[in-house]
Design a protein around this motif. Structure first.
Motif, PDB file in Angstrom:
ATOM      1  N   GLY A  83       0.737  -1.368   0.013  1.00  0.00           N
ATOM      2  CA  GLY A  83      -0.129  -0.003   0.166  1.00  0.00           C
ATOM      3  C   GLY A  83       0.922   1.261  -0.022  1.00  0.00           C
ATOM      4  N   PHE A  84       1.960   1.103   0.627  1.00  0.00           N
ATOM      5  CA  PHE A  84       2.800   2.469   0.753  1.00  0.00           C
ATOM      6  C   PHE A  84       4.160   2.474  -0.153  1.00  0.00           C
ATOM      7  N   ALA A  85       4.647   1.527  -0.587  1.00  0.00           N
ATOM      8  CA  ALA A  85       5.987   1.469  -1.414  1.00  0.00           C
ATOM      9  C   ALA A  85       6.030   0.764  -2.606  1.00  0.00           C
ATOM     10  N   CYS A  86       5.223  -0.277  -2.901  1.00  0.00           N
ATOM     11  CA  CYS A  86       5.450  -0.845  -4.121  1.00  0.00           C
ATOM     12  C   CYS A  86       4.933  -0.025  -5.518  1.00  0.00           C
ATOM     13  N   PRO A  87       5.973   0.277  -6.208  1.00  0.00           N
ATOM     14  CA  PRO A  87       5.684   1.203  -7.344  1.00  0.00           C
ATOM     15  C   PRO A  87       4.879   0.718  -8.398  1.00  0.00           C
ATOM     16  N   LEU A  88       4.825  -0.754  -8.535  1.00  0.00           N
ATOM     17  CA  LEU A  88       3.711  -1.165  -9.631  1.00  0.00           C
ATOM     18  C   LEU A  88       2.491  -1.208  -8.989  1.00  0.00           C
ATOM     19  N   GLY A  89       2.258  -1.706  -7.628  1.00  0.00           N
ATOM     20  CA  GLY A  89       1.055  -1.332  -6.969  1.00  0.00           C
ATOM     21  C   GLY A  89       0.574   0.025  -7.115  1.00  0.00           C
ATOM     22  N   THR A  90       1.413   1.299  -7.159  1.00  0.00           N
ATOM     23  CA  THR A  90       0.886   2.558  -7.276  1.00  0.00           C
ATOM     24  C   THR A  90       0.463   2.694  -8.401  1.00  0.00           C
ATOM     25  N   LEU A  91       1.214   2.197  -9.785  1.00  0.00           N
ATOM     26  CA  LEU A  91       0.558   2.339 -10.973  1.00  0.00           C
ATOM     27  C   LEU A  91      -0.578   1.865 -11.105  1.00  0.00           C
ATOM     28  N   ASN A  92      -0.792   0.383 -10.576  1.00  0.00           N
ATOM     29  CA  ASN A  92      -2.061  -0.274 -10.690  1.00  0.00           C
ATOM     30  C   ASN A  92      -3.061   0.498 -10.057  1.00  0.00           C
ATOM     31  N   ASN A 136      15.919 -23.502  -9.363  1.00  0.00           N
ATOM     32  CA  ASN A 136      15.426 -22.868 -10.667  1.00  0.00           C
ATOM     33  C   ASN A 136      14.589 -21.525 -10.333  1.00  0.00           C
ATOM     34  N   VAL A 137      15.220 -20.294 -10.137  1.00  0.00           N
ATOM     35  CA  VAL A 137      14.700 -19.038  -9.702  1.00  0.00           C
ATOM     36  C   VAL A 137      13.820 -18.358 -10.869  1.00  0.00           C
ATOM     37  N   GLN A 138      12.618 -18.422 -10.900  1.00  0.00           N
ATOM     38  CA  GLN A 138      11.743 -17.859 -11.799  1.00  0.00           C
ATOM     39  C   GLN A 138      10.878 -16.705 -11.177  1.00  0.00           C
ATOM     40  N   THR A 139      11.092 -16.488  -9.982  1.00  0.00           N
ATOM     41  CA  THR A 139      10.380 -15.268  -9.228  1.00  0.00           C
ATOM     42  C   THR A 139      10.482 -14.079  -9.990  1.00  0.00           C
ATOM     43  N   GLY A 140      11.576 -13.687 -10.834  1.00  0.00           N
ATOM     44  CA  GLY A 140      11.670 -12.319 -11.368  1.00  0.00           C
ATOM     45  C   GLY A 140      10.703 -12.263 -12.503  1.00  0.00           C
ATOM     46  N   LEU A 141       9.886 -13.154 -13.058  1.00  0.00           N
ATOM     47  CA  LEU A 141       9.116 -12.965 -13.966  1.00  0.00           C
ATOM     48  C   LEU A 141       8.090 -12.505 -13.618  1.00  0.00           C
ATOM     49  N   LEU A 142       7.422 -12.671 -12.263  1.00  0.00           N
ATOM     50  CA  LEU A 142       6.166 -11.969 -11.959  1.00  0.00           C
ATOM     51  C   LEU A 142       6.561 -11.359 -10.532  1.00  0.00           C
ATOM     52  N   ASP A 143       7.779 -11.106  -9.855  1.00  0.00           N
ATOM     53  CA  ASP A 143       7.871 -10.371  -8.859  1.00  0.00           C
ATOM     54  C   ASP A 143       7.756  -8.974  -9.039  1.00  0.00           C
ATOM     55  N   PRO A 144       6.826  -8.239  -8.843  1.00  0.00           N
ATOM     56  CA  PRO A 144       6.586  -6.690  -9.060  1.00  0.00           C
ATOM     57  C   PRO A 144       7.606  -5.752  -9.189  1.00  0.00           C
ATOM     58  N   LEU A 145       8.555  -5.932  -8.463  1.00  0.00           N
ATOM     59  CA  LEU A 145       9.600  -4.976  -8.399  1.00  0.00           C
ATOM     60  C   LEU A 145      10.718  -5.252  -9.884  1.00  0.00           C
ATOM     61  N   ALA A 146      10.840  -6.621  -9.911  1.00  0.00           N
ATOM     62  CA  ALA A 146      11.660  -7.079 -10.925  1.00  0.00           C
ATOM     63  C   ALA A 146      10.902  -6.763 -12.382  1.00  0.00           C
ATOM     64  N   LEU A 147       9.710  -7.125 -12.541  1.00  0.00           N
ATOM     65  CA  LEU A 147       8.736  -6.983 -13.496  1.00  0.00           C
ATOM     66  C   LEU A 147       8.909  -5.776 -13.963  1.00  0.00           C
ATOM     67  N   LEU A 148       8.663  -4.502 -13.219  1.00  0.00           N
ATOM     68  CA  LEU A 148       8.488  -3.391 -13.370  1.00  0.00           C
ATOM     69  C   LEU A 148      10.007  -2.890 -14.013  1.00  0.00           C
ATOM     70  N   THR A 149      11.045  -3.232 -13.069  1.00  0.00           N
ATOM     71  CA  THR A 149      12.264  -2.662 -13.688  1.00  0.00           C
ATOM     72  C   THR A 149      12.825  -3.070 -14.964  1.00  0.00           C
ATOM     73  N   ARG A 150      12.441  -4.291 -15.350  1.00  0.00           N
ATOM     74  CA  ARG A 150      12.423  -5.001 -16.606  1.00  0.00           C
ATOM     75  C   ARG A 150      11.757  -4.336 -17.704  1.00  0.00           C
ATOM     76  N   SER A 151      10.708  -3.831 -17.293  1.00  0.00           N
ATOM     77  CA  SER A 151       9.497  -3.101 -18.479  1.00  0.00           C
ATOM     78  C   SER A 151      10.329  -1.676 -18.608  1.00  0.00           C
ATOM     79  N   ALA A 152      10.713  -1.128 -17.482  1.00  0.00           N
ATOM     80  CA  ALA A 152      11.286   0.424 -17.750  1.00  0.00           C
ATOM     81  C   ALA A 152      12.411   0.156 -18.383  1.00  0.00           C
ATOM     82  N   SER A 153      13.279  -0.744 -18.255  1.00  0.00           N
ATOM     83  CA  SER A 153      14.508  -0.648 -18.845  1.00  0.00           C
ATOM     84  C   SER A 153      14.547  -0.985 -20.158  1.00  0.00           C
ATOM     85  N   LEU A 154      13.670  -2.142 -20.460  1.00  0.00           N
ATOM     86  CA  LEU A 154      13.750  -2.599 -21.893  1.00  0.00           C
ATOM     87  C   LEU A 154      12.574  -1.940 -22.768  1.00  0.00           C
TER      88      LEU A 154
END
Length: 596
Positions: A83-92, A136-154
């Motif tokens: 509620g207070f920090a997640c940037p993807l939550g804020t955009l949503n 087999n670490v796949q959390t970055g596919l849906l973790d909101p911070l990694a997902l938003l960073t990837r989207s912004a960067s690429l």
């Protein structure tokens, strides 16, 4: 200042911090460049990253300890991060507000009614953590911070960089960036169906915080069991679908605090006691839902072994998969990489690209080098990618270690792979055309690419000498050649005498050729031939570091005539090929010999 205003200010602050850190993930010391900014800080706050990499590797990378305070605070306060920090939550939340502001009160309240589908994110969490247990670490596919960073960067910043004069000075290109961008657009568009759609149904980090919330003493709830009327304002503005007017679903409250602010009677508060109207810890799971969570965990446990059956990290690896310098061996790399895209963003040569198919399903969107798409090869004096990696999947290097200098001289430079000449496409080998580009751009000293000089006759009829006076030879006839004979690569020599020394052609006027020195055998009536000097490239695997400069600069467009593959890479024993004994995994093996 009201609590909702404070929450909005906090959301705005963290969103601005996120945007700034993404923007300055650019190599340099300018105003909008790296300059020592802690670009990994927000990514390090995600407990899911720390948990998944810890399960996969049995260790915790020190910068990820930033997640510990977040976990402790969540154990006391609930999903405050959502509620207070997640940037993807804020955009949503913002996009949901904009797309649903015209919806009536009854419609908004109905859309915020809890749904069993909110349990889907717990099934996704079970799958991701079960897969992480087996490396087999796949959390970055849906973790909101990694997902938003990837989207912004690429996808987002490459649209702005060259146009606004911010960040990268030149246009950036990323393979499959449109898919990454459309995924972000889809996540934001789904908020038109339900507020914070991703947060409610798909976010594994939200599911993790939801599990922690079961133990938090402080929570939203009703102060008494009295009838609070039928206004339903709390449910109309609820962002989590947690049913604040009735039996509260504790794990789904994202602490938007809209219910507390909107309640006209003051019956809803934030206190260290359970809600007087009753609580349930998790969304209503039907029997099918419980089976889904169990099946997801089982699938996660099977994912890593099934992936290893294909041998894509060992003998079955794709030779075109070249990881950035400093990358761990493939198994450990995939146990750490969260696909955040920061290494791709910071690479000054734009050579680090998201893997789409080359790394298999387990390596989707992990960093791989593409020497054709980038602006150059891997720069010898650049170590930026390892400095920004938040999980040490690409370990930080020094220039000395990368280049094999100083204390690392005995080990030699890091090798990313080896270049191979495709003789069926190389201009000197296949086309009879002079070319020396790959050898000229090779940055290694001594050069990893050497050339062997050969002279090949042009496909012309034999030429008869009409007259020869010193360095000027006049031919009886000289048909059209289609090439500039005075370019410096064309010579004249006696026909049928390949051992004779050819003389360079300096100029041509009709059938008259000017040579660099007299050709003794060029007597009138003798036959001569025009030959082209070709310098055919050969790669020394003991010197080649796989930087890709040769592949990038090769003038053969499309499929290059010289290409780098992962053979002989430093990070992986099975990928090496120089003949010497070695040890790997407790068993002896020999590197493959490579013919000169």
């Amino acid at each position: 200042m009201g609590i909702v205003t404070a929450r909005r200010l906090s959301q705005g602050f963290f969103l601005l911090v996120f945007c700034w850190l993404c923007l300055v993930t650019t190599l340099g010391d300018g105003a909008f460049e790296l300059r020592g900014w802690p670009v990994n800080w927000l990514l390090s706050l995600a407990p899911l990253t720390a948990l998944a990499t810890g399960l996969a590797t049995g260790s915790l990378f020190a910068p990820l300890l930033w997640a510990v305070p977040v976990v402790i605070a969540s154990l006391f306060l609930g999903r405050f991060f959502c509620g207070f920090a997640c940037p993807l939550g804020t955009l949503n939340q913002l996009s949901g507000y904009l797309t649903r502001k015209t919806l009536g009160r009854a419609g908004r309240a109905e859309d915020n009614h809890p749904s069993p589908a909110q349990g889907l994110k717990y099934a996704l969490l079970a799958f991701l953590l079960a897969a992480a247990v087996l490396g087999n670490v796949q959390t970055g596919l849906l973790d909101p911070l990694a997902l938003l960073t990837r989207s912004a960067s690429l996808a987002v910043l490459p649209l702005l960089d060259p146009r606004q004069g911010l960040g990268q000075a030149e246009a950036r290109h990323y393979d499959g960036a449109w898919v990454v961008g459309l995924l972000l657009v889809a996540i934001l568009a789904l908020n038109a169906l339900r507020p914070r759609f991703f947060c409610r149904y798909l976010c594994p980090l939200g599911a993790f915080f939801g599990l922690l919330t079961r133990f938090s003493p402080w929570r939203i709830g009703k102060a008494d069991t009295g009838n609070c009327g039928t206004c339903r304002l709390c449910e109309e503005y609820c962002e989590g679908g947690c049913r604040p007017s009735g039996q509260l679903i504790v794990s789904e409250c994202v602490l938007c605090l809209n219910c507390l602010d909107r309640c006209p009677t003051g019956r809803i508060g934030f206190a260290g006691r359970p809600s007087a109207a009753g609580e349930q810890p998790l969304p209503d799971f039907s029997r099918r839902g419980a089976v889904l969570v169990l099946a997801s965990g089982t699938a996660g446990l099977l994912a890593a072994p099934l992936w290893s059956v294909g041998g894509v990290a060992g003998i079955g690896r794709n030779p075109g998969l070249i990881r950035p310098p400093g990358s761990l061996d493939e198994a450990r790399f995939l146990a750490r990489c969260i696909r955040c895209g920061q290494c791709m963003r910071v690479c000054p040569a734009n050579v680090i690209q998201p893997a789409v198919t080359v790394a298999g399903a387990a390596g989707l969107w992990t960093p791989a080098l593409d020497y054709r798409l980038g602006r150059a090869g891997c720069l010898p004096n650049c170590i930026a990618c390892g400095q920004v990696c938040p999980t040490a999947a690409i370990r930080p290097l020094s220039i000395e270690e990368k280049r094999g200098l100083g204390d690392f001289a005995a080990a030699g430079p890091l090798r990313l792979g080896t270049a191979f000449v495709d003789r069926s496409r190389c201009l000197p080998w296949a086309m009879g055309r002079p070319c020396l580009v790959c050898q000229e751009v090779c940055p290694v000293s001594p050069k990893a690419i050497t050339v062997r000089e050969v002279f090949e006759p042009l496909r012309l009829p034999r030429l008869a000498v009409a007259d020869s006076r010193g360095t000027v030879v006049t031919l009886a006839a000289l048909p059209a050649v289609g090439r500039n004979l005075a370019a410096g690569d064309f010579f004249l020599r006696p026909a049928g005498l390949p051992q004779a020394t050819p003389q360079r052609i300096l100029g041509r006027a009709a059938a008259q050729l000017t040579l660099a020195a007299p050709l003794a055998e060029a007597a009138p009536g003798r036959e001569v031939e025009i030959v082209v000097r070709l310098e055919q490239p050969h790669v020394d695997p003991a010197q080649c570091i796989g930087c890709g400069m040769c592949e990038h600069e090769c003038p053969v467009s499309g499929l290059r005539a010289i290409r780098v593959t992962s053979e002989n890479e430093s990070r992986s024993g099975p990928g090496r090929m120089l003949a010497e004994a070695a040890r790997q995994g407790g068993r002896s093996w020999r590197r493959k010999s490579f013919p000169a």
